[in-house]
Design an enzyme around this catalytic site. Structure first.
Site, PDB file in Angstrom:
ATOM      1  N   LYS A 260       0.859  -1.107  -0.098  1.00 21.00           N
ATOM      2  CA  LYS A 260       0.013   0.004  -0.015  1.00 21.00           C
ATOM      3  C   LYS A 260       0.709   1.234   0.129  1.00 21.00           C
ATOM      4  O   LYS A 260       2.186   1.205   0.598  1.00 21.00           O
ATOM      5  CB  LYS A 260      -0.775   0.067   1.301  1.00 21.00           C
ATOM      6  CG  LYS A 260      -2.007  -0.851   1.388  1.00 21.00           C
ATOM      7  CD  LYS A 260      -2.777  -0.874   2.578  1.00 21.00           C
ATOM      8  CE  LYS A 260      -3.651  -2.065   2.750  1.00 21.00           C
ATOM      9  NZ  LYS A 260      -4.749  -1.785   1.849  1.00 21.00           N
ATOM     10  N   ARG A 335     -10.154 -11.858   2.347  1.00 17.52           N
ATOM     11  CA  ARG A 335     -10.921 -13.054   2.031  1.00 17.52           C
ATOM     12  C   ARG A 335     -10.209 -14.052   2.077  1.00 17.52           C
ATOM     13  O   ARG A 335     -10.940 -15.300   2.462  1.00 17.52           O
ATOM     14  CB  ARG A 335     -11.522 -12.520   0.716  1.00 17.52           C
ATOM     15  CG  ARG A 335     -10.465 -12.499  -0.370  1.00 17.52           C
ATOM     16  CD  ARG A 335     -10.844 -11.542  -1.800  1.00 17.52           C
ATOM     17  NE  ARG A 335     -10.621 -10.194  -1.602  1.00 17.52           N
ATOM     18  CZ  ARG A 335     -11.293  -9.449  -2.570  1.00 17.52           C
ATOM     19  NH1 ARG A 335     -11.394  -9.755  -3.515  1.00 17.52           N
ATOM     20  NH2 ARG A 335     -11.266  -8.079  -2.142  1.00 17.52           N
TER      21      ARG A 335
HETATM   22  N1  BES Z   1      -8.034  -3.981   4.572  1.00 18.43           N
HETATM   23  C1  BES Z   1      -8.196  -3.505   3.095  1.00 18.43           C
HETATM   24  C2  BES Z   1      -9.507  -2.775   3.149  1.00 18.43           C
HETATM   25  C3  BES Z   1      -9.548  -1.411   3.911  1.00 18.43           C
HETATM   26  C4  BES Z   1      -9.435  -0.367   3.005  1.00 18.43           C
HETATM   27  C5  BES Z   1      -9.899  -1.407   5.053  1.00 18.43           C
HETATM   28  C6  BES Z   1      -9.817   0.912   3.502  1.00 18.43           C
HETATM   29  C7  BES Z   1     -10.226   0.067   5.592  1.00 18.43           C
HETATM   30  C8  BES Z   1     -10.048   1.082   4.886  1.00 18.43           C
HETATM   31  C9  BES Z   1      -8.241  -4.757   2.420  1.00 18.43           C
HETATM   32  O1  BES Z   1      -7.536  -5.655   2.894  1.00 18.43           O
HETATM   33  C10 BES Z   1      -7.837  -4.324   1.218  1.00 18.43           C
HETATM   34  O2  BES Z   1      -6.625  -3.954   0.926  1.00 18.43           O
HETATM   35  N2  BES Z   1      -8.627  -4.485   0.101  1.00 18.43           N
HETATM   36  C11 BES Z   1      -8.360  -4.034  -1.313  1.00 18.43           C
HETATM   37  C12 BES Z   1      -8.860  -5.191  -2.248  1.00 18.43           C
HETATM   38  C13 BES Z   1      -8.331  -4.884  -3.591  1.00 18.43           C
HETATM   39  C14 BES Z   1      -7.051  -5.202  -3.838  1.00 18.43           C
HETATM   40  C15 BES Z   1      -9.187  -5.894  -4.431  1.00 18.43           C
HETATM   41  C16 BES Z   1      -8.824  -2.654  -1.352  1.00 18.43           C
HETATM   42  O3  BES Z   1     -10.129  -2.411  -0.940  1.00 18.43           O
HETATM   43  O4  BES Z   1      -8.210  -1.926  -2.164  1.00 18.43           O
HETATM   44 MN    MN Z   2      -5.404  -5.607   2.165  1.00 17.82          MN
END
Ligand code: BES
Ligand code: MN
Ligand code: ZN
Length: 482
Positions: A260, A335
């Site tokens: 990230k 997931r």
């Molecule tokens: N933990 C994150 C989701 C998240 C985003 C929680 C913002 C709280 C605030 C999750 O693991 C994630 O990174 N999801 C990705 C999925 C994508 C790569 C398909 C996302 O939502 O960007």
């Molecule tokens: Mn994630």
């Protein structure tokens, strides 16, 4: 500091603040010392949650707290009014108020909501402040007439207990990742289980290998900290049903190899275990609340880090139920851990499953920071989950589990990919989870948007919200086999 809620017929001598409910119409309590006309001049109309602090030359500070018209006094509005009162009285130490018994019309639900609002608005996370704020509200005495006293006491007790659980979940989510690893959370779960009559089993890396939990292990691969899968069981005598709760416990989500960016969002990823915290906190209350339903909880705990040993794009993981997924983005890790948790939950043959997870940024885009997404394979169950949320003022909105989108997860080499493309991310994430629930009625709560609050707002305080904790308690304590 923890806030104690007591119930009494009259204000204690040492009360340094008195909260007086003022309706938007009708007479104004004489103890306020101001007429409605004077209040109006001061801009106070008695709207729900409006406050006016009236300093006095000596004695207790008087705080007018608006409660609107009678029809406005829903438990949700009273919870927020109590929260506003707690904030207005934040500098005082003992507050007395008849807010839980306005016009002698107390109900258990109102008293419970008032207790919750007082405690939740007073919440601060100060574990890592060298200069701990001194003083502050430490005791609230809820005033009740003789006819209402028992009702107010019952509601206040229930509210304090539930708010205590929310406080626990907030503390867990606010704790910096180095202070709360998967091992730490499992230890906290052991303590909480021992103190609250829950059975507990903790599975480490070797056990997860033997159990075939390739999702947990894959996500954990880049970390020097081992994973923990915690199973909790609340088993009442002659249970009237069985609900399984599965929580995403990603202790820190860096994204892994799909790293990230270092923005504000990344700092919040210590809260990526908010689902697991909500499940643990909710389960801690069930014995005290004499819940009639059996509840099994799974906390899927690991962090998600990049390193030479981390799982990679193109890797294929095999989950507990035998299905496989090709990794296209290591940041879609929630997931993967839930896949194993859900598979295990199905093996227990519960009547219904709820999973709760900070799963997708997409749900934040779709519904914002005050409404969680809910999806599932059984309309009645989804609606019951949503309705439980509404009863406790944790708002949820259903998104469609649109089966046509399943093809977005198709993979050339495995049963599915772990991402479904740039659009409809909350839905494709839920379709991934749907592969692991067999035909058990299942609802998925995506709390990525609601896990954190940037402001003090009603029962929310800044930082982790513990969203879902109260909904889960409400859901399982009111559960009946349909
Ligand atoms: N933990 C994150 C989701 C998240 C985003 C929680 C913002 C709280 C605030 C999750 O693991 C994630 O990174 N999801 C990705 C999925 C994508 C790569 C398909 C996302 O939502 O960007
Ligand atoms: Mn994630
Ligand atoms: Zn995550």
């Amino acid at each position: 500091m923890t806030l104690t809620i007591d119930v009494a017929r009259s204000a204690p001598r040492d009360a340094d603040a008195v909260g007086i409910p003022v309706a938007s119409e009708g007479t104004v309590s004489r103890s306020l010392g101001l007429t409605r006309a004077r209040l109006a001049e001061l801009g106070f109309e008695g709207k729900p949650g409006q406050t006016l602090v009236i300093p006095t030359a000596s004695g207790a500070t008087v705080i007018a707290i608006g409660v609107g018209a009678r029809k406005d006094r829903t438990p949700a509005a009273m919870r927020n009014a109590a929260a506003a009162l707690a904030r207005a009285a934040a500098k005082c130490s003992t507050l007395a108020t008849s807010l839980a018994d306005v016009d002698g019309e107390a109900s258990r639900a109102t008293a419970q909501a008032v207790a919750e609002g007082l405690v939740l608005a007073s919440y601060r996370f100060t574990n890592h402040k060298s200069d701990k704020p001194k003083g502050g509200l430490s005791r609230v005495v809820l005033l009740a007439g003789s006819a209402s006293e028992a009702t107010v006491r019952a509601g206040a007790q229930r509210g304090s207990l539930i708010a205590g659980a929310v406080t626990t979940a907030r503390d867990l989510a606010n704790t910096p990742p180095a202070y709360l690893t998967a091992r730490h959370l499992a230890e906290r779960a052991e303590e909480i289980a021992a103190a609250n009559g829950l059975e507990i089993e903790v599975f480490g890396k070797d056990e997860l290998e033997r159990m075939g939990c390739g999702g947990m292990l894959g996500v954990n691969q880049g970390s020097v900290e081992p994973p923990r899968l915690v199973k909790l069981v609340y088993r009442p005598r002659n249970p009237s049903g069985h609900v399984a709760l599965v929580g995403k416990g990603v202790m820190y989500d860096s994204g892994g190899i799909s790293l990230k960016p270092s923005d504000g969002m990344h700092v919040m990823m210590k809260m990526d275990m908010s689902g697991a915290a909500a499940v643990l906190a909710a389960m801690s209350t069930l014995k005290a609340l004499r819940c009639k339903t059996q509840v099994t909880g799974y906390l899927c705990c690991t962090d998600n880090l990049p390193s030479g040993s981390a799982f990679k794009l193109g890797d294929v993981l095999t989950f507990r139920n035998g299905k496989t997924a090709e990794i296209h983005n290591t940041d879609a890790e929630g997931r993967l851990v839930l896949a194993d948790g859900l598979s295990l939950a199905v093996e227990d043959k519960p009547d219904a499953i709820v999973d709760i997870a900070t799963l997708t940024g997409a749900v934040l885009s779709a519904l914002g920071t005050r409404i969680a997404g809910v999806l599932g394979n059984d309309q009645k169950w989804v609606e019951r989950v949503r309705a439980a949320g509404e009863r406790v003022d944790e708002l949820m909105w259903q998104l469609p589990l649109h089966r046509e989108y399943r093809k977005l997860l198709d993979s050339n080499v495995a049963d599915m990919k772990n991402v479904g493309g740039p659009y409809g991310g909350a839905i494709t994430a839920a379709l991934f989870l749907n592969e692991f629930v067999a035909d058990v009625p299942w609802a998925h709560l995506d709390i990525a948007g609601t896990m954190n609050s940037d402001s003090e707002d009603g029962w929310l305080s800044r930082g982790a919200t513990a969203f879902g904790t109260r909904s889960l308690i409400e859901l399982v304590t009111s559960f009946t086999r349909s």
